[in-house]
Design a protein around this motif. Structure first.
Motif, PDB file in Angstrom:
ATOM      1  N   ASP A  92      -8.879  -9.903  -8.916  1.00  0.00           N
ATOM      2  CA  ASP A  92      -9.076  -8.837  -9.906  1.00  0.00           C
ATOM      3  C   ASP A  92      -9.806  -7.646  -9.293  1.00  0.00           C
ATOM      4  O   ASP A  92      -9.431  -6.492  -9.519  1.00  0.00           O
ATOM      5  CB  ASP A  92      -9.837  -9.355 -11.126  1.00  0.00           C
ATOM      6  N   ALA A  93     -10.859  -7.921  -8.522  1.00  0.00           N
ATOM      7  CA  ALA A  93     -11.618  -6.844  -7.892  1.00  0.00           C
ATOM      8  C   ALA A  93     -10.768  -6.109  -6.856  1.00  0.00           C
ATOM      9  O   ALA A  93     -10.831  -4.880  -6.751  1.00  0.00           O
ATOM     10  CB  ALA A  93     -12.889  -7.401  -7.251  1.00  0.00           C
ATOM     11  N   ASN A 120      -7.949   2.130  -7.982  1.00  0.00           N
ATOM     12  CA  ASN A 120      -8.833   3.294  -7.865  1.00  0.00           C
ATOM     13  C   ASN A 120      -8.464   4.168  -6.677  1.00  0.00           C
ATOM     14  O   ASN A 120      -8.429   5.390  -6.788  1.00  0.00           O
ATOM     15  CB  ASN A 120     -10.287   2.851  -7.761  1.00  0.00           C
ATOM     16  N   ALA A 121      -8.192   3.541  -5.529  1.00  0.00           N
ATOM     17  CA  ALA A 121      -7.853   4.302  -4.320  1.00  0.00           C
ATOM     18  C   ALA A 121      -6.564   5.089  -4.515  1.00  0.00           C
ATOM     19  O   ALA A 121      -6.459   6.245  -4.098  1.00  0.00           O
ATOM     20  CB  ALA A 121      -7.729   3.367  -3.125  1.00  0.00           C
ATOM     21  N   SER A 122      -5.573   4.476  -5.158  1.00  0.00           N
ATOM     22  CA  SER A 122      -4.274   5.144  -5.288  1.00  0.00           C
ATOM     23  C   SER A 122      -4.268   6.219  -6.375  1.00  0.00           C
ATOM     24  O   SER A 122      -3.409   7.092  -6.360  1.00  0.00           O
ATOM     25  CB  SER A 122      -3.160   4.117  -5.531  1.00  0.00           C
ATOM     26  N   ASP A 154       0.837  -1.197   0.000  1.00  0.00           N
ATOM     27  CA  ASP A 154       0.000   0.000   0.000  1.00  0.00           C
ATOM     28  C   ASP A 154       0.876   1.253   0.000  1.00  0.00           C
ATOM     29  O   ASP A 154       0.608   2.207  -0.726  1.00  0.00           O
ATOM     30  CB  ASP A 154      -0.923  -0.022   1.217  1.00  0.00           C
ATOM     31  N   LYS A 155       1.939   1.230   0.791  1.00  0.00           N
ATOM     32  CA  LYS A 155       2.853   2.382   0.860  1.00  0.00           C
ATOM     33  C   LYS A 155       3.482   2.665  -0.501  1.00  0.00           C
ATOM     34  O   LYS A 155       3.674   3.814  -0.879  1.00  0.00           O
ATOM     35  CB  LYS A 155       3.936   2.110   1.898  1.00  0.00           C
ATOM     36  N   ARG A 156       3.814   1.593  -1.241  1.00  0.00           N
ATOM     37  CA  ARG A 156       4.400   1.760  -2.580  1.00  0.00           C
ATOM     38  C   ARG A 156       3.345   2.118  -3.620  1.00  0.00           C
ATOM     39  O   ARG A 156       3.685   2.500  -4.738  1.00  0.00           O
ATOM     40  CB  ARG A 156       5.094   0.463  -3.013  1.00  0.00           C
ATOM     41  N   GLY A 157       2.068   1.973  -3.283  1.00  0.00           N
ATOM     42  CA  GLY A 157       1.003   2.252  -4.248  1.00  0.00           C
ATOM     43  C   GLY A 157       0.921   1.205  -5.332  1.00  0.00           C
ATOM     44  O   GLY A 157       0.454   1.477  -6.429  1.00  0.00           O
ATOM     45  N   SER A 158       1.353  -0.009  -5.007  1.00  0.00           N
ATOM     46  CA  SER A 158       1.396  -1.084  -5.995  1.00  0.00           C
ATOM     47  C   SER A 158       0.185  -1.998  -5.862  1.00  0.00           C
ATOM     48  O   SER A 158       0.143  -2.876  -4.993  1.00  0.00           O
ATOM     49  CB  SER A 158       2.680  -1.903  -5.822  1.00  0.00           C
ATOM     50  N   ALA A 159      -0.801  -1.792  -6.730  1.00  0.00           N
ATOM     51  CA  ALA A 159      -2.004  -2.622  -6.711  1.00  0.00           C
ATOM     52  C   ALA A 159      -1.675  -4.082  -6.992  1.00  0.00           C
ATOM     53  O   ALA A 159      -2.250  -4.987  -6.384  1.00  0.00           O
ATOM     54  CB  ALA A 159      -3.016  -2.096  -7.724  1.00  0.00           C
ATOM     55  N   ALA A 160      -0.749  -4.338  -7.904  1.00  0.00           N
ATOM     56  CA  ALA A 160      -0.384  -5.718  -8.235  1.00  0.00           C
ATOM     57  C   ALA A 160       0.262  -6.408  -7.038  1.00  0.00           C
ATOM     58  O   ALA A 160      -0.088  -7.552  -6.709  1.00  0.00           O
ATOM     59  CB  ALA A 160       0.550  -5.743  -9.439  1.00  0.00           C
TER      60      ALA A 160
END
Length: 109
Positions: free
Chosen positions: A45-46, A53-55, A16-22
């Motif tokens: 996937d969701a 979206n959040a990031s 989350d800190k890195r903003g990495s959704a994957a």
């Protein structure tokens, strides 16, 4: 204040800190459920789309500062600061862990 988080939860907050959704999605089991802001996200996937979206919608930082066990959940209280209405806010992240993955997460004020 630094707290000792279980590995799946530590990986979640690091992603989350890195903003990495994957990377964040890899913390979850394939059929995991996330509940946030009244919405439910089921499956990788969701969950990946929820984080994307959040990031992109907000810039924020999150700092976990307390850990508790409640029933079968691990509850991490974190300070969330950013460019969203109501900032800063302390949120409770209620994690359900299965093995080395997060099976469920509910984020509440």
């Amino acid at each position: 204040m630094s707290i000792d988080l279980p590995d799946p939860i530590a990986r979640y907050f690091a992603a989350d800190k890195r903003g990495s959704a994957a990377s964040l999605a890899t913390c979850f089991s394939p059929d995991a459920i996330v509940i946030d802001e009244g919405n439910t996200y089921v499956g990788l996937d969701a969950i990946r789309q929820w984080m994307t979206n959040a990031s992109t919608q907000y810039t924020y930082t999150v700092e976990p500062f307390a850990l508790a066990h409640h029933d079968d959940r691990i509850v991490v209280t974190s300070r969330l600061v950013g460019n969203f209405p109501g900032s800063p806010v302390d949120l409770r992240y209620r994690f359900a862990i299965e093995g080395d993955r997060i099976a469920g997460l509910e984020i509440v004020a």
